[in-house]
Write a protein that holds these residues in place. Structure first.
Motif, PDB file in Angstrom:
ATOM      1  N   ARG A 187       0.787  -1.370   0.002  1.00 48.77           N
ATOM      2  CA  ARG A 187       0.001  -0.001  -0.002  1.00 48.77           C
ATOM      3  C   ARG A 187       0.876   1.329   0.047  1.00 48.77           C
ATOM      4  O   ARG A 187       0.682   2.274  -0.875  1.00 48.77           O
ATOM      5  N   ASN A 188       1.581   1.336   0.823  1.00 48.65           N
ATOM      6  CA  ASN A 188       2.705   2.569   1.109  1.00 48.65           C
ATOM      7  C   ASN A 188       4.030   1.977   1.265  1.00 48.65           C
ATOM      8  O   ASN A 188       4.390   1.056   1.913  1.00 48.65           O
ATOM      9  N   LEU A 189       5.037   2.678   0.705  1.00 47.64           N
ATOM     10  CA  LEU A 189       6.394   2.333   0.740  1.00 47.64           C
ATOM     11  C   LEU A 189       7.324   3.359   1.534  1.00 47.64           C
ATOM     12  O   LEU A 189       7.052   4.548   1.164  1.00 47.64           O
ATOM     13  N   ILE A 190       7.827   3.083   2.766  1.00 51.76           N
ATOM     14  CA  ILE A 190       8.790   3.888   3.244  1.00 51.76           C
ATOM     15  C   ILE A 190      10.314   3.326   3.488  1.00 51.76           C
ATOM     16  O   ILE A 190      10.368   1.992   3.802  1.00 51.76           O
ATOM     17  N   THR A 191      11.067   3.988   3.017  1.00 52.23           N
ATOM     18  CA  THR A 191      12.327   3.734   3.153  1.00 52.23           C
ATOM     19  C   THR A 191      13.253   4.652   4.067  1.00 52.23           C
ATOM     20  O   THR A 191      12.989   5.926   4.059  1.00 52.23           O
ATOM     21  N   ILE A 192      14.355   4.226   4.934  1.00 56.38           N
ATOM     22  CA  ILE A 192      15.019   4.797   5.971  1.00 56.38           C
ATOM     23  C   ILE A 192      16.385   4.626   5.530  1.00 56.38           C
ATOM     24  O   ILE A 192      16.896   3.440   5.473  1.00 56.38           O
ATOM     25  N   ALA A 193      17.210   5.866   5.326  1.00 57.97           N
ATOM     26  CA  ALA A 193      18.673   5.650   4.984  1.00 57.97           C
ATOM     27  C   ALA A 193      18.922   4.664   4.049  1.00 57.97           C
ATOM     28  O   ALA A 193      19.797   3.409   4.259  1.00 57.97           O
ATOM     29  N   THR A 194      18.240   4.519   3.032  1.00 60.72           N
ATOM     30  CA  THR A 194      18.433   3.504   1.930  1.00 60.72           C
ATOM     31  C   THR A 194      19.326   3.602   0.923  1.00 60.72           C
ATOM     32  O   THR A 194      19.256   4.741   0.102  1.00 60.72           O
ATOM     33  N   PRO A 195      20.249   2.822   0.594  1.00 56.98           N
ATOM     34  CA  PRO A 195      21.105   3.017  -0.718  1.00 56.98           C
ATOM     35  C   PRO A 195      20.546   2.942  -1.878  1.00 56.98           C
ATOM     36  O   PRO A 195      19.757   1.570  -2.229  1.00 56.98           O
ATOM     37  N   ILE A 196      20.395   3.539  -2.918  1.00 62.67           N
ATOM     38  CA  ILE A 196      19.687   3.295  -4.246  1.00 62.67           C
ATOM     39  C   ILE A 196      20.666   3.554  -5.426  1.00 62.67           C
ATOM     40  O   ILE A 196      20.847   2.696  -5.985  1.00 62.67           O
ATOM     41  N   ASP A 197      20.906   4.735  -5.368  1.00 64.08           N
ATOM     42  CA  ASP A 197      22.184   4.968  -6.569  1.00 64.08           C
ATOM     43  C   ASP A 197      23.540   4.777  -5.787  1.00 64.08           C
ATOM     44  O   ASP A 197      23.994   5.497  -5.054  1.00 64.08           O
ATOM     45  N   LEU A 313       5.165   7.037  -1.595  1.00 66.31           N
ATOM     46  CA  LEU A 313       6.642   6.831  -1.110  1.00 66.31           C
ATOM     47  C   LEU A 313       7.203   7.922  -0.130  1.00 66.31           C
ATOM     48  O   LEU A 313       6.912   9.312  -0.396  1.00 66.31           O
ATOM     49  N   LEU A 314       7.633   7.539   1.105  1.00 67.09           N
ATOM     50  CA  LEU A 314       8.021   8.384   1.941  1.00 67.09           C
ATOM     51  C   LEU A 314       9.630   7.769   2.292  1.00 67.09           C
ATOM     52  O   LEU A 314       9.778   7.020   2.488  1.00 67.09           O
ATOM     53  N   ASN A 315      10.397   8.776   1.728  1.00 67.77           N
ATOM     54  CA  ASN A 315      11.887   8.354   1.641  1.00 67.77           C
ATOM     55  C   ASN A 315      12.565   9.270   2.587  1.00 67.77           C
ATOM     56  O   ASN A 315      12.753  10.478   2.564  1.00 67.77           O
ATOM     57  N   ILE A 316      12.902   8.421   3.686  1.00 65.85           N
ATOM     58  CA  ILE A 316      13.639   9.113   4.766  1.00 65.85           C
ATOM     59  C   ILE A 316      15.351   9.213   4.860  1.00 65.85           C
ATOM     60  O   ILE A 316      15.795   7.952   4.675  1.00 65.85           O
ATOM     61  N   TYR A 317      15.884  10.327   5.192  1.00 65.17           N
ATOM     62  CA  TYR A 317      17.331  10.082   5.227  1.00 65.17           C
ATOM     63  C   TYR A 317      17.813  10.797   6.342  1.00 65.17           C
ATOM     64  O   TYR A 317      17.155  11.865   6.919  1.00 65.17           O
ATOM     65  N   ALA A 318      18.973  10.499   6.933  1.00 69.34           N
ATOM     66  CA  ALA A 318      19.799  11.055   7.994  1.00 69.34           C
ATOM     67  C   ALA A 318      20.702  12.354   7.542  1.00 69.34           C
ATOM     68  O   ALA A 318      21.309  12.113   6.386  1.00 69.34           O
ATOM     69  N   ALA A 319      20.682  13.252   8.112  1.00 65.93           N
ATOM     70  CA  ALA A 319      21.105  14.562   7.647  1.00 65.93           C
ATOM     71  C   ALA A 319      22.731  14.307   7.721  1.00 65.93           C
ATOM     72  O   ALA A 319      23.369  14.989   6.739  1.00 65.93           O
ATOM     73  N   ASN A 320      23.329  13.571   8.535  1.00 67.75           N
ATOM     74  CA  ASN A 320      24.682  13.464   8.460  1.00 67.75           C
ATOM     75  C   ASN A 320      24.994  11.706   8.584  1.00 67.75           C
ATOM     76  O   ASN A 320      25.729  11.234   9.479  1.00 67.75           O
ATOM     77  N   ASP A 321      24.583  11.114   7.493  1.00 62.12           N
ATOM     78  CA  ASP A 321      24.860   9.681   7.249  1.00 62.12           C
ATOM     79  C   ASP A 321      26.121   9.559   6.528  1.00 62.12           C
ATOM     80  O   ASP A 321      26.506   9.846   5.200  1.00 62.12           O
TER      81      ASP A 321
END
Lengths: 376, 523
Positions: A187-197, A313-321
């Protein structure tokens, strides 16, 4: 003052000054060893380090892989559950590299607890510790096999046709691939700190992986030892690690601080080995060839096409990852077809995003609110 | 401008020496194994012994030449520093280092260092340092002027100007440095003793995490202390608002000493894989010895000793290599007479061939790890120079570092930045990857060795287990495919899959797995 007395006074002052350097040396050395001794004493008192605090039931298992369903506690906690209550359950897919209890480390540092309190029904996949018997497992076995089996179970267990999938780090990559292959089940996709490129230039792990002879490792070990991976993680910031252990002296007189420190240590070094074939494909096809972005990633007979991702899609990332640079994470929003997509920044690093105090206040409410607006 | 010592040369020369030694050793090991495979055991022993002897002699010569050259450079630098000082109008009668014999602690240089009370020595040393500084106060005033904030911003130029203006009585300071070396020696011995005591105490900790944490804290404290030993004299002088002596600067920037800091830092980060490998190698050697086969025993003794030698070299300890070499020679002498008459069988031949691979790879590993260390040392030195420059800049701005913790924090930050730049380079990535590759191959070679050893015995080997795992895996995959097809049909009918088909399929998988296990048992 006569000359003799003055001379004696000067001598005394000089003698006091003379000892300054030796005193400093001795003081510093003994100070360090004393602190070590105090640490030794404090650490002797630690009987065990508890992690993964929320109550849960195992609702499915296959070999070392388990699917857990977290319980909503009765009583006071139940009353604290805020609206909106999300009807569609969420399935958390963690990375293979570390253990998923990072999301449920301790009562006041638990994304799982926070999600429950915000009215989300939580399931989580635990990959376990693969042995040499699992070294043939491929990326396809993990995604089209285990993740799909887990989705199937959650659908049955919760009585829904679609589930929300939340992927963390490498688990986020798995979830993204799964959503592209089985969009009708998500139904919904959430990604956290996820490598894609994986072609980005600002991540040391990304650069090192490009040089890696993964065939030699997999062909030799079968299941790639966690120690080898940990050595790589440690080398990302070797001096900061040193400072961390020097800073740990401060925690030794404070039981709460000490246990917090030890829980993190427990998690950092609790690393399963990597099933060889899956690891080989992850390194070769993703880190080295960047096939996910290029639309060339093959899982079994299917090609993964990110444009098949149409759900919100909710794509969450860390500011200082420093482990997964956000340039790699953010790319996902450019490649999916979803019209409803959002990038969301959380303060902290790759780990702080889950355990940092600010993240604790922000992350779960944000997820719950976002899901609530997109529930069935 | 002439630098007082050449850090880059030091590390490069160290690396070249190590690599030459390893290359010679590898070559001789290869020749010996070839001879062994041809059945010429006597020739194998002779070649190996000569090869090792030559390799070791060359290494010692190289080390000696390097040391001599460095000493000579240091002497030249001393003279360069001392010359303008001697003619300084501010200081008519410079101290003479020979006068140390008249001091209360002069005896320490001629006596046994281990009999010295460290506390007493520290106090006396401090007293000596203080009196010397007091005596040299006039030229120090001049020095401050030279180091004024409006001076040349380049650190090394500043340093040279400082020295040329007449730093201190270098010969005397070098005596103080010797004493400091002795103190360091004592403090290190103390550290080792304390470490042993703490390690044994940590073993009793009930929690594994607590134990590991303590080990890491101890390693961290060791690095901290090593850096402290290196920088203490300089920092103390700066803290007192005085100009550091050239000796103090030389000490703080000593590449040989700083190498110890880098070693201590990265030592506890080396993958434990190599330690495991070494333990496996030892246990393997022991089991071969137990088999009572003379040829295998000698061959494995050679392997074991050579491995120790390589590990000794990696720990930068020529003494260790010498000890191993002596033991090896003694083993040969004991065994060589009975070796000539022994025929070789198929298994020995296979084992020797694998041993040849292992030795080759060990040599390759040692070569690569040397390159790896060289990168770490030279960048560590680069960071140290940056730190020194920044410390002096701070001093010039009248904001001298007030304590060692502050310096330590700056050191960490500077290094993190310098090392991040290094880690981003292709050169580093390639060397690191090569280390992983060789370690992996070594692991596989050892497994092969075990397979060869065990193949005549009625035991299940790793490859049998792998075969079984593959069979189980393929059966499970077939079951899963069937389940998915079933699920997809159910979905088409608008239903959620029942567990009936799944249960049936799981039974098929279990049956298949049991059959596969039975097949292995039969074997």
């Amino acid at each position: 003052m006569n000359t003799k007395t003055e001379h004696e006074k000067n001598d005394r002052e000089q003698a006091n000054g003379l000892n300054a350097r030796s005193a400093m040396v001795i003081q510093t050395m003994t100070g360090v060893y004393e602190r070590l001794l105090q640490s030794l004493s404090a650490l002797q008192e630690v009987k065990s380090v508890e992690v993964g605090v929320s109550e849960k039931d195992c609702v499915w298992e296959d070999g070392h892989v388990r699917l857990y369903h977290f319980r909503h506690k009765a009583g006071k906690q139940q009353q604290r559950v805020r609206t909106p209550l999300v009807r569609t359950p969420i399935l958390i897919v963690y990375a293979l590299v570390n253990r998923p209890y990072m999301l449920d480390l301790q009562p006041d540092r638990s994304l799982v607890q926070q999600l429950l309190l915000n009215g989300v029904d939580v399931y989580m996949l635990d990959w376990g510790y693969p042995t040499r018997f699992e070294h043939h497992l491929t990326l396809d076995d993990y995604i089209s096999g285990f993740v799909d089996d887990a989705v199937h179970t959650v659908r049955n267990h919760a009585g829904v046709k679609k589930v929300n999938v939340l992927g963390v780090c490498q688990g986020g990559t798995f979830s993204t691939i799964y959503a592209a292959l089985f969009p009708d089940k998500v139904r919904n996709l959430i990604t956290i700190a996820t490598p894609i490129d994986f072609s980005v230039k600002d991540g040391l792990l990304f650069e090192w992986a490009k040089e890696m002879d993964v065939d030699a490792m997999v062909d030799s070990f079968g299941v790639v030892p966690a120690e080898l991976l940990n050595a790589g993680f440690v080398m990302l910031k070797p001096f900061a690690r040193l400072q961390k252990y020097m800073g740990a002296f401060e925690a030794m007189n404070d039981e709460t601080a000490l246990m917090n420190f030890l829980r993190m240590e427990q998690w950092i070094f609790d690393s399963p080995g990597q099933p060889g074939e899956c690891y080989r494909q992850f390194i070769t096809d993703l880190y080295q060839q960047n096939y996910l972005i290029k639309g060339k990633l093959q899982l079994g007979r299917r090609t993964v096409n990110l444009q098949k991702i149409t759900m919100p899609l909710l794509n969450i990332y860390a500011a200082n990852d420093h482990i997964v640079p956000h340039s790699s994470t953010k790319a996902l929003n450019r490649y999916v077809s979803s019209e409803d997509k959002e990038l969301y920044e959380v303060p902290g690093g790759h780990i702080g995003i889950f355990v940092g105090s600010k993240a604790q206040k922000e992350l779960a409410p944000k997820i719950a609110e976002w899901l609530g607006k997109r529930d069935e | 401008m002439k630098k007082q010592f050449t850090q880059g040369d030091f590390y490069t020369e160290w690396m070249q020496g190590q690599q030459a030694l390893i290359a010679r050793w590898s070559e001789s090991a290869q020749k010996a194994t070839d001879a062994f495979l041809k059945g010429d055991v006597s020739e194998a022993m002779k070649t190996s012994a000569e090869g090792l002897s030559n390799a070791y002699s060359s290494a010692v010569e190289q080390q000696t030449a390097m040391s001599k050259r460095m000493m000579s450079e240091a002497e030249t630098t001393t003279q360069q520093f001392a010359a303008p000082f001697a003619s300084s109008p501010f200081f008519g009668a410079p101290f003479n280092g020979a006068s140390l014999s008249g001091t209360p602690f002069g005896a320490m240089f001629s006596g046994n260092p281990s009999s010295v009370n460290p506390l007493q020595m520290m106090q006396e040393w401090a007293a000596w340092q203080q009196s010397m500084q007091k005596a040299m106060m006039p030229p120090w005033g001049q020095m401050f002027a030279q180091f004024a904030p409006q001076g040349n911003p380049n650190f090394f130029d500043q340093w040279t100007r400082f020295a040329e203006a007449g730093a201190s009585s270098f010969s005397m300071l070098s005596q103080v440095a010797k004493m400091y070396e002795q103190w360091q020696h004592l403090s290190q011995s103390w550290g080792v003793s304390v470490q042993k005591m703490y390690s044994s105490m940590a073993e009793t900790m009930p929690s594994g995490v607590a134990k590991d944490t303590f080990r890491n804290m101890f390693s961290g404290a060791t690095v901290y202390m090593k850096l402290f030993e290196l920088w203490m004299p300089l920092l103390d002088t700066m803290k007192a608002g005085k100009m550091p002596t050239s000796e103090e600067i030389q000490h703080a920037l000593s590449p040989g000493k700083y190498k110890e800091v880098i070693d201590a830092l990265f030592e506890f980060m080396i993958p434990e894989q190599m330690q495991t490998l070494f333990a496996q190698m030892n246990s393997f050697t022991q089991s071969l010895n137990l088999s009572g086969n003379q040829a295998s025993r000698i061959m494995m003794a050679q392997m074991e000793q050579n491995a120790k030698m390589i590990f000794g070299m990696m720990a930068h300890n020529p003494e260790a290599a010498l000890n191993v070499y002596n033991t090896l020679m003694s083993t040969y002498q004991q065994a060589i007479s009975s070796m000539n008459a022994l025929p070789m069988n198929q298994r020995q031949s296979e084992l020797a061939e694998i041993a040849q691979h292992i030795m080759g790879r060990m040599g390759e590993y040692a070569q690569t790890v040397t390159k790896f260390q060289h990168l770490l040392y030279s960048n560590g030195q680069k960071a140290l120079e940056q730190l020194t420059e920044s410390a002096f800049a701070t001093g010039r701005n009248k904001k001298a570092l007030t304590n060692f913790d502050e310096l330590f924090k700056t050191w960490v930050e500077t290094n993190e930045s310098v090392f991040h730049d290094l880690f981003e380079t292709k050169e580093y990535g390639t060397v690191q990857s090569k280390l992983g590759q060789i370690s992996s191959h070594l692991y596989k070679d050892f497994e092969q060795m075990f397979e060869v050893m065990l193949k005549d015995f009625p035991v299940v080997t790793r490859s049998h287990i792998d075969e079984l795992a593959k069979t189980v895996f393929e059966l499970k995959r077939k079951v899963r495919d069937l389940e998915k097809q079933d699920e997809s049909l159910d979905d088409d009918d608008g239903e959620i899959a029942t567990s009936k088909a799944k249960t049936s399929a799981q039974k098929t998988a279990s049956k298949g797995a049991s059959n596969a296990k039975a097949a292995v048992k039969k074997k």
